[in-house]
Design a protein around this motif. Structure first.
Motif, PDB file in Angstrom:
ATOM      1  N   GLN A   4       1.213 -18.692 -10.777  1.00  0.00           N
ATOM      2  CA  GLN A   4       2.818 -19.373 -10.138  1.00  0.00           C
ATOM      3  C   GLN A   4       4.034 -18.574 -10.151  1.00  0.00           C
ATOM      4  N   SER A   5       3.796 -18.291 -12.102  1.00  0.00           N
ATOM      5  CA  SER A   5       4.935 -17.627 -12.500  1.00  0.00           C
ATOM      6  C   SER A   5       4.994 -15.757 -12.052  1.00  0.00           C
ATOM      7  N   SER A   6       3.360 -15.459 -11.858  1.00  0.00           N
ATOM      8  CA  SER A   6       3.868 -14.152 -11.480  1.00  0.00           C
ATOM      9  C   SER A   6       2.151 -13.875 -10.749  1.00  0.00           C
ATOM     10  N   PRO A   7       2.714 -14.182  -9.737  1.00  0.00           N
ATOM     11  CA  PRO A   7       0.984 -13.940  -8.549  1.00  0.00           C
ATOM     12  C   PRO A   7       1.208 -12.983  -8.358  1.00  0.00           C
ATOM     13  N   ARG A   8       2.010 -11.611  -8.866  1.00  0.00           N
ATOM     14  CA  ARG A   8       1.366 -10.739  -8.186  1.00  0.00           C
ATOM     15  C   ARG A   8       1.096  -9.682  -9.535  1.00  0.00           C
ATOM     16  N   THR A   9       1.473 -10.389 -10.244  1.00  0.00           N
ATOM     17  CA  THR A   9      -0.008  -9.163 -11.813  1.00  0.00           C
ATOM     18  C   THR A   9      -0.166 -10.095 -11.979  1.00  0.00           C
ATOM     19  N   GLY A  10      -1.515 -11.786 -11.602  1.00  0.00           N
ATOM     20  CA  GLY A  10      -1.492 -12.337 -12.270  1.00  0.00           C
ATOM     21  C   GLY A  10      -3.171 -12.115 -12.079  1.00  0.00           C
ATOM     22  N   ASP A  11      -4.026 -11.243 -10.994  1.00  0.00           N
ATOM     23  CA  ASP A  11      -5.426 -11.380 -10.889  1.00  0.00           C
ATOM     24  C   ASP A  11      -6.110 -11.255 -11.587  1.00  0.00           C
ATOM     25  N   GLN A  12      -5.872 -11.562 -13.038  1.00  0.00           N
ATOM     26  CA  GLN A  12      -6.804 -11.214 -14.159  1.00  0.00           C
ATOM     27  C   GLN A  12      -6.885 -13.182 -14.443  1.00  0.00           C
ATOM     28  N   LEU A  13      -6.206 -13.594 -13.638  1.00  0.00           N
ATOM     29  CA  LEU A  13      -5.591 -14.831 -13.780  1.00  0.00           C
ATOM     30  C   LEU A  13      -6.931 -16.199 -13.479  1.00  0.00           C
TER      31      LEU A  13
ATOM     32  N   SER B  32     -18.001 -10.916  -1.533  1.00  0.00           N
ATOM     33  CA  SER B  32     -17.783 -10.277  -0.876  1.00  0.00           C
ATOM     34  C   SER B  32     -15.855 -10.460  -0.139  1.00  0.00           C
ATOM     35  N   ALA B  33     -15.609 -11.355  -0.594  1.00  0.00           N
ATOM     36  CA  ALA B  33     -13.901 -12.004  -0.538  1.00  0.00           C
ATOM     37  C   ALA B  33     -13.314 -10.846  -1.344  1.00  0.00           C
ATOM     38  N   HIS B  34     -11.918 -10.714  -0.904  1.00  0.00           N
ATOM     39  CA  HIS B  34     -11.224  -9.285  -0.730  1.00  0.00           C
ATOM     40  C   HIS B  34     -10.428  -9.868  -1.113  1.00  0.00           C
ATOM     41  N   ALA B  35      -9.990 -11.289  -1.467  1.00  0.00           N
ATOM     42  CA  ALA B  35      -8.284 -12.027  -1.572  1.00  0.00           C
ATOM     43  C   ALA B  35      -8.950 -13.812  -1.393  1.00  0.00           C
ATOM     44  N   VAL B  36      -7.895 -14.174  -2.404  1.00  0.00           N
ATOM     45  CA  VAL B  36      -8.530 -15.310  -2.757  1.00  0.00           C
ATOM     46  C   VAL B  36      -7.461 -16.482  -2.720  1.00  0.00           C
ATOM     47  N   ASP B  37      -6.914 -17.958  -1.645  1.00  0.00           N
ATOM     48  CA  ASP B  37      -6.003 -18.555  -1.712  1.00  0.00           C
ATOM     49  C   ASP B  37      -5.929 -18.774  -3.309  1.00  0.00           C
ATOM     50  N   VAL B  38      -5.414 -18.734  -3.926  1.00  0.00           N
ATOM     51  CA  VAL B  38      -5.308 -19.076  -5.374  1.00  0.00           C
ATOM     52  C   VAL B  38      -4.572 -20.591  -5.657  1.00  0.00           C
ATOM     53  N   PRO B  39      -3.622 -20.834  -4.289  1.00  0.00           N
ATOM     54  CA  PRO B  39      -3.688 -22.381  -5.170  1.00  0.00           C
ATOM     55  C   PRO B  39      -4.082 -23.609  -4.034  1.00  0.00           C
ATOM     56  N   GLU B  40      -4.731 -22.920  -3.177  1.00  0.00           N
ATOM     57  CA  GLU B  40      -6.445 -23.382  -2.380  1.00  0.00           C
ATOM     58  C   GLU B  40      -7.107 -23.757  -3.143  1.00  0.00           C
TER      59      GLU B  40
END
Length: 211
Positions: free
Chosen positions: A45-54, A157-165
């Protein structure tokens, strides 16, 4: 591992100390993995744009928390079934542990099904349908417990994940298994003990009255 964990100097006082094994078995360890997942989510949440590795570490920690909680719930439910007088050898603690470690291993779907069967045997409410679906989906994505551990093990096949959901879904499922089912089994254990004591008192009173 013992040498490593016991040989480090205590340089920071009690605030820097954690005791190995000082938790409530799989149930306590499950809670630790869930809390670790939530800590990762807060970092994301503090760095969602750079936190894909999390993302994968977050899901892996919640997945393992769910696995541990399911196994603890199965052990607790089996104990309650045995208390009711069922003598199925497969429910003996030693046999059950072998089954969980060697056959079920990390398979969330079969673990959920096994727990559902035991809860049905006890006439207790089972896991909600949406929780069962989530566990089945996690099992499909990761049947061996390794898909979220390595970068090349997860096919999607997902290219994006709604992390909070996604985190909410995992959090809710964990709360149901860990906070709901395990707690209900503890309450049921008290009920069983109370019923046994009541019937024993009734039998004693009946025997006394017969003389």
């Amino acid at each position: 591992m013992g040498d490593l964990l016991s040989s480090l100097p205590d340089g920071g006082g009690w605030r820097d100390i954690a005791y190995v094994g000082y938790f409530d078995g799989d149930a306590g360890l499950a809670e630790g993995f869930a809390e670790a997942a939530e800590a990762i989510f807060k970092q994301w949440q503090s760095s969602p744009r750079t936190g894909d590795q999390l993302l994968l570490p977050l899901v892996h920690n919640y997945r393992h928390a769910l696995e541990l909680a399911l196994k603890q719930a199965i052990r607790d439910a089996a104990k309650r079934v045995r208390f009711d007088g069922h003598n199925d050898p497969s429910l003996h603690p030693d046999e059950l542990d072998v089954h969980l470690k060697r056959k079920q291993r990390h398979r969330l779907g079969p673990l959920a099904d096994q727990l559902a069967g035991l809860l049905k045997e006890l006439a207790l409410e089972g896991l909600p349908a949406d929780t069962m679906r989530l566990l089945a989906r996690l099992h499909q994505l990761d049947p061996t417990g390794e898909a979220f551990r390595y970068a090349d093990h997860l096919e999607s096949s997902a290219h994006a994940v709604d992390v909070p959901e996604l985190t909410k879904l995992l959090r809710d499922a964990f709360a149901i298994v860990h906070g709901g089912v395990i707690t209900a089994l503890h309450v049921y254990a008290d009920y069983q003990s109370d019923m046994r004591e009541m019937y024993a008192d009734y039998a004693d009173a009946s025997n006394s009255a017969s003389f």
